[in-house]
Motif scaffolding. Structure first.
Motif: not given
Length: 360
Positions: A247-258, A285-296, A352-356
């Motif tokens: 699934p396509p988690y939002s970019i905030l998920y990747w902030n958690d990862v970092l 197998v389908y990969f949706f996590p990198d869908r910028e139009d969704i996650i950003l 830019d996670f800091e800006e978000l």
């Protein structure tokens, strides 16, 4: 006189016990007749069934409902509308989601699905990487074993259950509003919750972890979970198409990862899962996590991971036309998992996670 009083007491006691037995038999008989958890039979025509209990009602639906395909996964799957699968792929699909599902939850329900000896055309399985590193027999919540096993002796917990009688038989009769199984378990969030303001207001960034998780740290747990809970069903049912998707988690998920310092380990987990599952001929197998139009865009989310139902629709369309499919081998058309992960890394490292987070 004393003996007479004793006889009266005995008769009264016997009468009460007989009445209690009759009431228990009547209650149990009513539960068997209506069977609101579908433990014994398919739904009665015309009864306004309330379906809102995944743990208790999924096993019965898996055993007795009419379907040829099934949607499995966590809350990432609850906003699929099964009518879409009929429209797009001609599939009679049932949704058997478990919020927060672990691999063992998928095992428990697939065991019932495939033990039924029915023809299963397609299994749509959402895979959340955060749940595949845990224990092989661990479930998200304790399950009511008596609804999952074949032992009718322990069904007393179902047949004489006050909650079953009051909330799943009498209440629907008093206030008929049958659940639409096409949208069963759909999330409660209304449109106003899907907003950046709401998401950021409820999001707390984790504390920074200095020590990096080793790249292959998660793989032993993932391997065991696949070996025990997922792959046996794929191998034993070669005529069933398994559509596995991330699934396509939002970019905030990747902030958690970092922040928690496990980017490399998470990437390696995605790689291992995709390659291991894609090696089967009956798996896509389908990969949706990198869908910028969704996650950003956090306006597409109600929290850091749960996306708008529009994107469940988008994923269903992808399953039908092959968009976002992970190629099994380079050169076959479409992107390989290495290409998807390279793009994912590029998004994360440039964002830019800091800006978000300053918008909170």
């Amino acid at each position: 006189m004393e003996q007479k009083e004793k006889n009266v007491f005995k008769r009264a006691t016997a009468g009460l016990l007989a009445m209690a037995a009759i009431l228990c038999l009547a209650a149990g008989g009513l539960v068997i007749l209506v069977d609101p958890f579908f433990h014994y039979h398919r739904p009665l025509a015309g009864f306004p069934y309330l379906v809102d209990n995944q743990l208790s009602q999924n096993p019965g639906m898996a055993a007795h409902m009419d379907y040829d395909s099934v949607i499995l996964g966590s809350s990432m799957t609850v906003n699929f509308n099964t009518d879409w699968f009929e429209e797009l792929m001609g599939l009679n699909t049932i949704k058997l989601s478990y919020s927060g599902a672990f691999p063992r939850d998928q095992y428990n329900i697939m065991k019932i699905i495939f033990d039924g000896k029915r023809e299963v055309k397609t299994v749509f399985l959402g895979v959340d990487v955060i749940t595949y590193t845990g224990g092989v027999t661990e479930t998200k919540y304790p399950i009511p074993e008596y609804l999952y096993d074949q032992n009718y002796l322990n069904d007393i917990k179902y047949l004489l259950n006050k909650d079953v009688l009051l909330n799943y038989i009498l209440r629907p009769l008093a206030d008929p509003d049958p659940t639409d199984l096409a949208t069963v378990y759909a999330s409660w969030w209304t449109e106003e919750y899907y907003s950046e303001q709401w998401v950021l207001h409820n999001y707390t960034s984790p504390k920074k972890v200095t020590e990096e998780t080793k790249k292959e740290e998660y793989l032993p747990g993932v391997e065991k979970n696949l070996d025990v809970n997922i792959c046996p069903f794929i191998e034993e049912n070669p005529d069933t198409r398994f559509v596995v998707f991330f699934p396509p988690y939002s970019i905030l998920y990747w902030n958690d990862v970092l922040q928690e310092n496990h980017l490399e380990a998470t990437m390696e987990e995605y790689r291992y899962l995709a390659q291991r599952l894609n090696a089967y001929e009956n798996v896509e197998v389908y990969f949706f996590p990198d869908r910028e139009d969704i996650i950003l865009d956090l306006n597409h989310y109600a929290d850091y991971s749960h996306y708008h139902p529009d994107y469940n629709r988008f994923m269903a369309e992808c399953f039908a036309d092959g968009t976002c499919l992970v190629a099994k081998n380079a050169g076959e058309g479409g992107k390989t998992i290495e290409e998807y992960l390279a793009h994912m890394r590029q998004i994360v490292e440039r964002f830019d996670f800091e800006e978000l987070l300053s918008r909170k």
